[in-house]
Design an enzyme around this catalytic site. Structure first.
Site, PDB file in Angstrom:
ATOM      1  N   ASP A  98       0.854  -1.183   0.000  1.00 36.00           N
ATOM      2  CA  ASP A  98       0.000   0.000   0.000  1.00 36.00           C
ATOM      3  C   ASP A  98       0.899   1.245   0.000  1.00 36.00           C
ATOM      4  O   ASP A  98       1.768   1.361  -0.859  1.00 36.00           O
ATOM      5  CB  ASP A  98      -0.954  -0.069   1.203  1.00 36.00           C
ATOM      6  N   TYR A 200      -2.294  11.094   2.436  1.00 34.69           N
ATOM      7  CA  TYR A 200      -3.145  11.375   1.278  1.00 34.69           C
ATOM      8  C   TYR A 200      -3.214  12.874   1.005  1.00 34.69           C
ATOM      9  O   TYR A 200      -3.211  13.297  -0.160  1.00 34.69           O
ATOM     10  CB  TYR A 200      -4.549  10.834   1.521  1.00 34.69           C
ATOM     11  N   HIS A 255      -6.970  -6.803  -1.252  1.00 39.08           N
ATOM     12  CA  HIS A 255      -5.873  -5.840  -1.168  1.00 39.08           C
ATOM     13  C   HIS A 255      -4.834  -6.184  -0.104  1.00 39.08           C
ATOM     14  O   HIS A 255      -3.648  -5.884  -0.269  1.00 39.08           O
ATOM     15  CB  HIS A 255      -6.482  -4.459  -0.874  1.00 39.08           C
TER      16      HIS A 255
END
Length: 277
Positions: A98, A200, A255
């Site tokens: 990730d 982010y 994921h």
């Protein structure tokens, strides 16, 4: 070692395996921590590898600066270089999942003298993701990242009712209950979720930190059950690697590769490190 310092911050790190083994740095993503590799790490130790798994910037309680600028990719990659320096390690294999995968790509591009191999679990090269945003469904897959740009609201929504929304996302992704509990509890620590979301929120600053091509040997492990990262970016990643490159596709795995496909991921990492010996 169990801690190291960089940029005035203190990071927790799990140091395991034979002390004289080939060093492998394990980098987690959102909203995980170093415990994401609890199933993988013992398998790597059994193959004679030493692992160093830090709780990255924003996740270690002593490393949660405010604002978004401290979470630029250049800064978080610098944390890993500081870890290597603190451990007295000249070069290491780097495995990232990730966001940890993005850091692994950056280290391979910016610090090739410190990196023996790169293994990215799930995460395509950042340049490939950027291209895929314009040519595939990757924009839709990444839409949550735009939502995370909003101030305050994402934190409130994800942590409302004891973190029910965050818990639901993780449970629906197939993570086991103990992992869900650990990650939700971590994000409920003071300042933890705003710091994690700052990764982010620093994305709009990425133009300053473009990740170039990677020349060290690369293993890219992608899973077809990943709702966040699609096939187009994965297949374009080869364009951003100038050295040996291997793509391994895990059918039907969600994921969360380190937790849900630990045995296969560890097997691939061990083979990758040995091939570079």
């Amino acid at each position: 070692m169990d801690r190291f310092r960089n940029d005035g911050l203190t990071f927790d790190v799990r140091d395991g395996g034979p002390p004289d083994g080939e060093p492998v740095v394990l980098l987690h993503g959102f909203p995980q921590d170093s415990s994401a590799f609890d199933r993988m790490a013992p398998l790597l130790h059994g193959a004679g590898l030493r692992t160093l798994a830090p709780d990255q910037r924003g996740y270690s309680p002593g490393a949660r600066p405010s604002g978004r600028s401290p979470y630029r990719l250049r800064a978080v990659a610098g944390d890993v270089v500081a870890l290597l320096d603190a451990a007295g390690i000249e070069r290491a294999h780097v495995v990232g999942h990730d966001w940890g995968g993005a850091v692994a790509w950056a280290l391979g591009a910016w610090h090739p003298g410190r990196v023996r191999t790169v293994t990215s679990l799930s995460t395509p090269h950042p340049g490939a993701v950027t291209k895929a945003l314009l040519t595939s469904d990757q924009c839709l897959r990444s839409s949550y990242m735009a939502a995370f740009q909003l101030p305050v609201l994402p934190e409130r929504l994800l942590l409302a009712r004891d973190g029910a929304a965050l818990r639901g996302v993780l449970e629906n992704g197939g993570l086991p209950p103990d992992a869900v509990d650990r990650y939700v509890d971590r994000m409920r620590e003071p300042g933890a979720l705003p710091a994690a979301l700052a990764w982010y929120r620093a994305v709009p600053l990425a133009a300053r930190d473009a990740v170039g091509r990677v020349g060290v040997p690369v293993l890219h492990v992608w899973s077809t059950g990943d709702p966040f990262l699609g096939r187009t970016a994965t297949e374009r990643t080869r364009e951003f690697v100038t050295g040996p490159y291997r793509l391994e596709v895990l059918e039907g795995v969600p994921h969360w590769i380190p937790e849900l496909a630990a045995e296969r991921a560890a097997e691939l990492v061990v083979a990758h490190t040995r091939a570079a010996a």
